[in-house]
Motif scaffolding. Structure first.
Motif: not given
Length: 184
Positions: A97-101
């Motif tokens: 999720s952090r990477q996608a953000l």
């Protein structure tokens, strides 16, 4: 009960938010995108896409121009930089999720753990939804989904902005309470 560390984190996050906002509450709130509980994502995503049932034709025409303005606002928000506000649920803090953000180029507004009193979806959206649906019985999930969609569907953009603007006041209150929870 909050630990001293959790209180300090809430205090710092509130100060950071007030510093970010400065004198530009309208501009900042217009750039914020927030995430709600997974079951409501499609409901919120589809808000304001079609006229409310029972509205007159002239209201529908005004509705279309309002929809066009909102679309322009969303585009402008992307050009100016989205500020992403979400709680600390594990699905939001997972590495993927952090990477996608990060890949989107959005800036993230820090949200301290154990802080539903500082999450607009908790203190504003869902509290008002609960009041609206309190005491009602639903035959199935579809009937409940329709009731939720109906609740949010006819709300003006200012309704949602009001919930975000309340975060400013809540952060001020959190600071005055030295990081403690904000009572109703």
């Amino acid at each position: 009960m909050l630990t001293p560390f959790e209180k300090q984190r809430r205090l710092q996050t509130s100060k950071d938010f007030l510093k970010l906002v400065g004198d530009n509450i309208d501009e900042i709130c217009d750039r914020i995108v927030t995430v709600v509980k997974p079951g409501f994502v499609n409901t919120i995503r589809n808000l304001n896409r079609s006229p409310c049932n029972g509205r007159k034709k002239e209201k529908g025409r005004r509705r279309n121009s309002r929809h066009e303005r909102q679309s322009c606002r969303r585009t402008w928000k992307l050009l100016r930089g989205v500020l992403f506000l979400q709680d600390n649920a594990s699905v939001h803090t997972a590495r993927v999720s952090r990477q996608a953000l990060k890949d989107t180029g959005f800036s993230e507004i820090d949200h301290p753990p154990y802080s539903p009193d500082l999450a607009p979806s908790d203190y504003f959206l869902f509290s008002n939804l609960k009041k609206e649906l309190r005491g009602r019985r639903f035959v199935d999930d579809n009937q409940m989904k329709m009731a939720v969609e109906s609740h949010f569907h006819c709300k003006e953009m200012e309704y949602f902005l009001g919930g975000l603007k309340a975060l400013y006041t809540r952060c001020e209150k959190c600071i005055s309470l030295e990081g403690d929870y904000i009572e109703k």
